[in-house]
Design an enzyme around this catalytic site. Structure first.
Site, PDB file in Angstrom:
ATOM      1  N   ASP A 130       1.001  -1.251  -0.090  1.00  0.00           N
ATOM      2  CA  ASP A 130      -0.047   0.045   0.034  1.00  0.00           C
ATOM      3  C   ASP A 130       0.674   1.367   0.084  1.00  0.00           C
ATOM      4  O   ASP A 130       0.486   2.132  -0.797  1.00  0.00           O
ATOM      5  CB  ASP A 130      -0.875  -0.034   1.422  1.00  0.00           C
ATOM      6  CG  ASP A 130      -1.953   0.915   1.272  1.00  0.00           C
ATOM      7  OD1 ASP A 130      -1.493   2.063   1.436  1.00  0.00           O
ATOM      8  OD2 ASP A 130      -3.205   0.782   0.938  1.00  0.00           O
ATOM      9  N   TRP A 157      -5.341   1.794   0.265  1.00  0.00           N
ATOM     10  CA  TRP A 157      -5.714   0.806  -1.213  1.00  0.00           C
ATOM     11  C   TRP A 157      -5.648  -0.548  -0.634  1.00  0.00           C
ATOM     12  O   TRP A 157      -6.529  -1.204  -1.335  1.00  0.00           O
ATOM     13  CB  TRP A 157      -4.290   1.242  -1.718  1.00  0.00           C
ATOM     14  CG  TRP A 157      -4.110   2.554  -2.179  1.00  0.00           C
ATOM     15  CD1 TRP A 157      -2.779   3.380  -2.004  1.00  0.00           C
ATOM     16  CD2 TRP A 157      -4.944   3.346  -2.701  1.00  0.00           C
ATOM     17  NE1 TRP A 157      -3.199   4.693  -2.406  1.00  0.00           N
ATOM     18  CE2 TRP A 157      -4.416   4.424  -2.865  1.00  0.00           C
ATOM     19  CE3 TRP A 157      -6.375   3.248  -3.238  1.00  0.00           C
ATOM     20  CZ2 TRP A 157      -5.192   5.878  -3.279  1.00  0.00           C
ATOM     21  CZ3 TRP A 157      -6.909   4.661  -3.683  1.00  0.00           C
ATOM     22  CH2 TRP A 157      -6.430   5.672  -3.722  1.00  0.00           C
ATOM     23  N   ASP A 158      -4.812  -0.884   0.425  1.00  0.00           N
ATOM     24  CA  ASP A 158      -5.179  -2.390   0.764  1.00  0.00           C
ATOM     25  C   ASP A 158      -6.948  -2.539   1.541  1.00  0.00           C
ATOM     26  O   ASP A 158      -7.293  -3.595   0.937  1.00  0.00           O
ATOM     27  CB  ASP A 158      -4.423  -2.796   2.089  1.00  0.00           C
ATOM     28  CG  ASP A 158      -2.914  -2.972   2.109  1.00  0.00           C
ATOM     29  OD1 ASP A 158      -2.925  -3.670   1.006  1.00  0.00           O
ATOM     30  OD2 ASP A 158      -1.975  -2.803   2.837  1.00  0.00           O
ATOM     31  N   LEU A 159      -7.395  -1.522   2.074  1.00  0.00           N
ATOM     32  CA  LEU A 159      -8.722  -1.758   2.604  1.00  0.00           C
ATOM     33  C   LEU A 159      -9.563  -1.785   1.425  1.00  0.00           C
ATOM     34  O   LEU A 159     -10.788  -2.316   1.244  1.00  0.00           O
ATOM     35  CB  LEU A 159      -9.127  -0.553   3.667  1.00  0.00           C
ATOM     36  CG  LEU A 159      -8.183  -0.702   4.896  1.00  0.00           C
ATOM     37  CD1 LEU A 159      -8.298   0.541   5.669  1.00  0.00           C
ATOM     38  CD2 LEU A 159      -8.495  -2.053   5.625  1.00  0.00           C
ATOM     39  N   GLY A 162      -9.425  -4.920  -0.505  1.00  0.00           N
ATOM     40  CA  GLY A 162     -10.133  -6.109   0.359  1.00  0.00           C
ATOM     41  C   GLY A 162     -11.700  -5.696   0.110  1.00  0.00           C
ATOM     42  O   GLY A 162     -12.364  -6.909  -0.185  1.00  0.00           O
TER      43      GLY A 162
END
Length: 398
Positions: A130, A157-159, A162
């Site tokens: 991220d 960006w990870d969240l 996901g």
């Protein structure tokens, strides 16, 4: 949690944030999410923050409501068991590489309608995090006052990836129900990031203007919004998005005549135009700074609340954790028997469904807690064979 997906089972082989978040959101809506890790835990099993006993509070919360199978994935028999679980279940979420023993093509040889959702770094398969993707799309060069870049600590960006992965899995399952076709959905962090920039108009903005947006610090681009400090030293963020809020803000601060004088001098009207308020912030900000600095926060907050003005003081995360409205009295939180042994409010599903019963948040599993159960149910392995695998160190249990 809600029991909206009681008939959905998903195998998750993943680590860190994006891919486990997809499994978490599915589990919070009632899916059976079976996380498969290396015996002893994967690379994120002890990720900070940790307790004095080195239990990861991060891992504990990203894996609530899941089941855990522990395998020795360094040995062929362990890898074959994971492959068999994926084929037997039919839904797979992972951030393992495109190639290798968990490639969709290999897994689909035994399950042609398999749906795989794969979180990646870059679309070409090269790794990314991220924090490096965020640098690549330009946000650290917009954050803060400059000139140096400023990284933020939220893995946005990870969240987003996901959440998009959970959505993509459900979309692919819907297509399979209609057509019988399985398939793989690949979600590079880089594409989620740059696609989001485009959706917010960022690509069009810089190409249209031929330049980057100026650094604004805590000001909000295109709106009247910024942090101000009250007489008693409380720093608060104020953002105006409607004409009514603008009128009420001016009235609450008794700035009607002063604002009107600026409008007359500059030949503009701020009443209904967000952009003009932003363009003329050089004249407006000093007025509001002085008016807010002359009032205590509790007085201003009451006036702002009465006028429907959007505002919030800056607080620490510890402050937020102790805010009853956010946590203690918030129905998304509840108690769970955490593997770490530390008792604290646990988050369940973020959505509220008035027509459905909310189930309290569930605990995260211990590594290998459900190995025997899942191997027996999914692969129909007899107890003697499971015992052999455990004795051989191929399957881990607690």
């Amino acid at each position: 949690m809600y029991n909206l997906l009681p008939n959905l089972s998903v195998i998750e082989a993943s680590s860190f944030v994006a891919s486990p978040t997809a499994g978490l959101y599915l589990a919070q809506m009632g899916a059976e999410v079976i996380r498969v890790d290396q015996i002893g835990g994967g690379p994120d099993f002890r990720r900070w923050p940790v307790t004095e006993n080195n239990d990861s509070l991060y891992w504990e919360n990203l894996n609530r409501a899941k089941k855990s199978v522990a395998l020795d994935l360094g040995r062929p028999e362990g890898r074959e068991l994971l492959q068999a679980l994926v084929r037997a279940t039919g839904q797979f979420v992972t951030n393992f590489p495109v190639g290798g023993f968990l490639s969709h093509e290999l897994l689909a040889e035994g399950r042609p309608d398999l749906v795989t959702v794969r979180v990646m770094g870059w679309a070409d398969g090269s790794p990314a995090l991220d924090y490096t993707v965020n640098n690549s799309v330009g946000y650290p060069m917009l954050t803060g006052n400059g000139p140096e870049p400023v990284n933020h600590v939220l893995p946005a960006w990870d969240l987003l990836t996901g959440a998009y992965a959970a959505f993509a899995l459900m979309a692919a399952i819907q297509r399979r129900a209609a057509t019988g076709e399985g398939g793989e959905v690949r979600l590079p962090l880089s594409d989620i990031a740059i696609g989001t920039v485009a959706n917010l108009g960022g690509i069009a903005e810089v190409m249209y203007g031929g330049a980057n947006r100026p650094r604004l610090g805590n000001a909000v681009y295109g709106l009247f919004g910024r942090d101000f400090v009250t007489r008693d030293g409380e720093r608060t963020m104020i953002v105006v998005v409607t004409p009514r809020q603008w009128a009420n803000l001016i009235a609450a601060l008794d700035l009607g005549d002063a604002v009107a004088a600026i409008e007359t001098a500059r030949g503009v009207s701020f009443a209904k135009d967000d952009g003009l308020r932003f363009d003329h912030r050089d004249a407006l900000y000093p007025l509001f700074e002085a008016a807010i600095a002359a009032r205590d926060h509790v007085d201003l907050a009451a006036a702002f609340d009465a006028g429907g003005i959007v505002h919030s003081p800056y607080r620490t995360m510890l402050d937020a954790a102790n805010d009853p409205a956010l946590v203690a009295d918030n129905p998304i939180f509840g108690a769970a028997a955490n593997p770490s042994g530390f008792a604290y409010p646990a988050a369940g599903a973020f959505a509220t469904i008035p027509q459905a019963e909310r189930v309290p948040p569930a605990a995260a599993p211990r590594n290998g807690q459900h190995s025997e159960e899942i191997l027996a149910e999914r692969l129909s392995l007899p107890s003697g064979e499971i015992a052999r695998l455990i004795d051989a160190g191929i399957v881990g249990v607690i």
